[in-house]
Design an enzyme around this catalytic site. Sequence first.
Site, PDB file in Angstrom:
ATOM      1  N   LYS A   1      -7.301   8.031  -1.066  1.00 10.25           N
ATOM      2  CA  LYS A   1      -8.629   8.367  -0.524  1.00 10.25           C
ATOM      3  C   LYS A   1      -9.285   9.517  -1.299  1.00 10.25           C
ATOM      4  CE  LYS A   1      -7.459   6.772   4.133  1.00 10.25           C
ATOM      5  NZ  LYS A   1      -6.025   6.499   3.939  1.00 10.25           N
TER       6      LYS A   1
ATOM      7  N   PRO B   1     -17.185  14.385  -8.905  1.00  9.60           N
ATOM      8  CA  PRO B   1     -17.126  13.079  -9.581  1.00  9.60           C
ATOM      9  C   PRO B   1     -16.110  12.994 -10.712  1.00  9.60           C
ATOM     10  CG  PRO B   1     -19.395  13.636  -9.109  1.00  9.60           C
ATOM     11  CD  PRO B   1     -18.584  14.841  -8.737  1.00  9.60           C
TER      12      PRO B   1
ATOM     13  N   THR C   1      -9.628   4.504  11.031  1.00 12.61           N
ATOM     14  CA  THR C   1      -9.332   3.812  12.289  1.00 12.61           C
ATOM     15  C   THR C   1      -8.590   4.703  13.284  1.00 12.61           C
ATOM     16  OG1 THR C   1      -7.396   2.834  11.189  1.00 12.61           O
ATOM     17  CG2 THR C   1      -9.368   1.471  11.379  1.00 12.61           C
TER      18      THR C   1
ATOM     19  N   LYS D   1       0.841  -1.187   0.000  1.00 17.04           N
ATOM     20  CA  LYS D   1       0.000   0.000   0.000  1.00 17.04           C
ATOM     21  C   LYS D   1       0.879   1.241   0.000  1.00 17.04           C
ATOM     22  CE  LYS D   1      -2.128   1.778   3.738  1.00 17.04           C
ATOM     23  NZ  LYS D   1      -2.078   3.260   3.670  1.00 17.04           N
TER      24      LYS D   1
ATOM     25  N   GLY E   1       1.446  -1.496   8.837  1.00 16.20           N
ATOM     26  CA  GLY E   1       2.489  -0.557   8.433  1.00 16.20           C
ATOM     27  C   GLY E   1       3.639  -0.489   9.400  1.00 16.20           C
TER      28      GLY E   1
ATOM     29  N   THR F   1     -13.276  14.591 -11.150  1.00 19.38           N
ATOM     30  CA  THR F   1     -11.914  14.531 -10.617  1.00 19.38           C
ATOM     31  C   THR F   1     -11.641  13.166  -9.992  1.00 19.38           C
ATOM     32  OG1 THR F   1     -11.867  16.908 -10.230  1.00 19.38           O
ATOM     33  CG2 THR F   1     -10.307  15.576  -8.983  1.00 19.38           C
TER      34      THR F   1
END
Length: 228
Positions: free
Chosen positions: A60, A65, A119, A32, A208, A67
Amino acid sequence: MKTPIFLALDVDSNKQAVELAKKTAEYVGGFKIGPRLSMKYGEKPVSQLADLAPVFVDNKYYDIPSTMEASVRASFDAGASFCTIHAQSGPEALRRMAAVEAELNDVRPFKILCVTILTSFDQGSLPVTQKTNPIPEQVMALIEQCRSCGLNSFVCSAEEVENIKKRFPDTYLVTPGIRLPEDAADDQKRVMGPKMAIDLGADALVVGRPITKAENPALAAKKFFESL
């Protein structure tokens, strides 16, 4: 993915990211990357890492829409197999993303993951506009809307996984905030161990700092792999 673990390569150097990827490739199923690398290096990290394993571009996207569509397509063209949008983008954008996902899957497998509630939030630290309803209710409401618009892959905390899978068994769920008992939570609020998250129904995990900050990243990745 050969294992259900994404290694979050939140580092400052493309060279460091590739080195970490090569050291841990035996134990993780994908990598990721987010703005920390992509803002510096563009699509280069995606294309390089995609030679080793599937890449998850975690920028994220949350915008108008058109873009969002352009950003998703750029992630796909760079070599990503997964990318993220915000589940709060609204029905017009969500329907458009579902159409793009279907189109791109005619070329090769690709998932658009809808991010529900980060989270790093717990109920007390939510933004002012989100404080009214409990997090599990908000997550379920977002999933319902995304599904009604044609999207079925989500990022949520492991705490919500069991209820989501009971109601919508066909969802694809990616869970960050994964830690072993000896790991620091850092800025994550809703955390869980890898085995428990998978047993509750998570399809993939994001790990991570417990790996990338470890003295021996390969050994740390092996511990997560073996815990499953």
